[in-house]
Enzyme design. Structure first.
Site: not given
Length: 575
Positions: A149, A303
């Protein structure tokens, strides 16, 4: 330095022939040159948190590498075979722009295929929400995305998705973890069956784009879409693969991309942190927006599940919205659209989390829909969709800059959320209005809510112990008054118990156990303490509110609420 025997036992296991020579050499090097790093690498096993498993890349049980991910995948393979006997098992794998994501994704694919499981592997990096979509689109049993992330460049991670397209939730998560823990590294099957690995790309991209446009478009005129000037940055991440494509397909032609940040790069060279929650991350996008006089700015994390948004205020200055603000704006707009279409009949719900703004509850009440509130993490919102099939999910979000429109994707989705925000901004602009004014009017209609987050980073073994002790102190020495306001209720999600001090009653909390503590004050303020499930941080969330009668009162109300937050922080000694 002294290293505990339990750690040395793990180290010695990793020096056996089960592990390759390069791994063994790296460990031997640490043993002589950096025993502290050796301890950090082996003192525990990586754990699944709120957003899957994340960790620093390197050798050891507490690091992301081919062996820790191989063990996860072997355990998941065994669990899938047990869960779906006599079925032709299928999984889909995606990965982001981080270092080693592509090679680690291939390792994961190899292990699945070595276990006789069909693998769909994206040929290049793709956004996390596309993985969730692809899982259902390809009718797979599970999905994996390799991502950390918005964590720093040295991190990577491993998220597991189930048949419904959502991340793992109870009871599957605990059951799979148990299978993984019981495995030996020597049991991992690394020898791939290439016949079972199929590469996917453009066909799934097109299906995902079509689905996104269908879900997040709301009768905006072609002219309004054409007239919205958008500034967008992917922050070197995966959203560049889909956001421009989706916006073009929806009819937004004036999309201006920050060129220096459009190239995927796991070093994230132009930002301190690739996290749109951090104002600094959008500096270049804001500069471009002012140069071209853009209406709205978007930035996504690596992401592409989180989005940052900036809009122009009444003075024409770009201001950053926080996650709570974008969430309530998008939810309110969706509720308006559903109501206009006559689709609200009491069998709908919106989703939120225990640390997000209580304004979501006000919106639900105003539109006669339910607001289901779960633990932090979108897997819980996805679980609501699965657990309540009789209710239709409209949309939902969390304060950490994530939003989900409808249920085609079962995770936070910056691609769909950007399109939805464009629809809101385009329609507002066409009427001579703005997103900023839209939010201000919401404060008049539903109450002025102000949220604030303090995030304290505590790294390593010492940091983990410090965070643990802070939560122990808050539980064993509970605050009875904060900033002159009595604590009227405390909810402890670790013990699943709440205490209402005004009525002297104890009540059960129905959500799963979690290390979260929430204080409610007599003036409606809410303070939450929560250790992060994916980073070495402890987070404190503050939410306070007041009623206002007109937009003109917002400035003075904000000054008052800011002062309250500062006083609370000072009293809790968090500065």
């Amino acid at each position: 330095m002294h290293i505990e025997q339990s750690i040395l036992d793990k180290v010695n296991e990793w020096l056996t022939p089960t592990f390759d020579n390069k791994t063994q050499e790296s460990i031997k090097e640490m043993m002589t040159s950096s025993p502290k790093d050796l301890e950090e690498s082996f003192y525990k096993n990586l754990e699944f948190g709120t957003g899957g498993m994340r960790g620093i890349m390197g050798v050891g049980t507490n690091r992301i590498n081919k062996y820790t991910l191989g063990k996860n995948t072997q355990g998941l393979s065994d669990y899938l075979k047990k869960s779906f006997p006599n079925e032709n098992l299928k999984v889909v794998i995606a990965y982001d722009c981080r270092h080693n994501s592509d090679t680690l994704a291939k390792v994961v694919a190899d292990v699945f295929s070595a276990n006789g499981i069909k693998v769909y592997l994206f040929s290049e990096m793709r956004p996390t929400p596309e993985l969730s979509f692809a899982l259902k689109y390809l009718n797979c049993h599970a999905g994996i995305v390799l991502t950390a992330s918005h964590n720093p460049p040295e991190y990577n991670g491993y998220k597991v998705y189930w048949q419904d397209g959502g991340q793992l939730v109870p009871p599957q998560d605990a059951e799979i973890i148990q299978v993984i823990e019981n495995l030996k590294y020597s049991e991992i099957k690394f020898d791939s069956d290439e016949n079972l690995i199929e590469y996917i790309d453009l066909a799934v991209d097109e299906a995902f784009a079509v689905s996104t446009v269908e879900n997040a478009s709301f009768n905006t005129s072609a002219e309004a879409r054409k007239n919205l000037k958008i500034c967008y940055t992917s922050l070197h991440g995966t959203s560049i693969k889909m956001v421009p494509k989706v916006l073009e397909k929806a009819g937004y032609s004036d999309v201006n991309i920050v060129p220096e940040q459009a190239i995927p790069d796991g070093n994230f060279p132009t930002v301190v942190s690739p996290n749109p929650e951090e104002p600094e991350a959008l500096t270049m996008a804001l500069a471009l927006a002012d140069k071209i006089n853009a209406d709205i700015v978007f930035g996504t994390d690596p992401d592409s599940d989180r989005l940052g948004v900036a809009v122009r205020n009444d003075e024409g200055k770009m201001i950053l919205l926080n996650g709570n603000q974008t969430m309530v704006v998008m939810t309110h707009f969706l509720l308006e659209q559903w109501q206009k279409s006559g689709k609200i009949d009491g069998k709908q719900f919106i989703g939120s989390t225990i640390v997000s703004t209580p304004m979501m509850l006000e919106l639900a009440s105003a539109y006669d829909v339910e607001c289901k509130v779960g633990l932090t993490g979108f897997k819980w919102i996805a679980k609501f969709i699965k657990d309540f099939p009789e209710l239709k999910f409209i949309g939902g979000g969390e304060e950490s800059f994530g939003y989900m429109v409808g249920d085609a994707v079962r995770d936070k989705d910056a691609v769909g959320a950007i399109l939805l925000m464009c629809e809101i901004a385009a329609q507002a602009k066409e009427k001579g209005n703005s997103v900023y004014n839209y939010l201000q009017q919401m404060y008049v209609d539903f109450g002025f809510y102000k949220e604030h987050l303090i995030s304290l980073t505590k790294k390593g073994i010492e940091g983990a112990n410090l965070i643990k002790q802070m939560m122990i102190d808050l539980r064993e020495n509970p605050l009875s008054e904060i900033n002159g306001q009595r604590v009227v209720c405390v909810e402890d999600y670790q013990s699943s118990e709440g205490k209402d001090f005004m009525n002297n009653i104890t009540f059960d909390l129905t959500v799963p156990k979690s290390d979260v503590l929430i204080y409610y004050l007599e003036d409606g303020s809410k303070i939450c303490a929560r250790p992060s499930g994916t980073e070495p941080k402890i987070k404190f969330y503050f939410s306070i509110n007041t009623e206002i009668n007109s937009v003109e009162e917002i400035k003075s109300a904000e000054t008052l609420l800011n002062s309250k937050i500062e006083n609370i922080i000072a009293e809790m000694q968090l500065n």
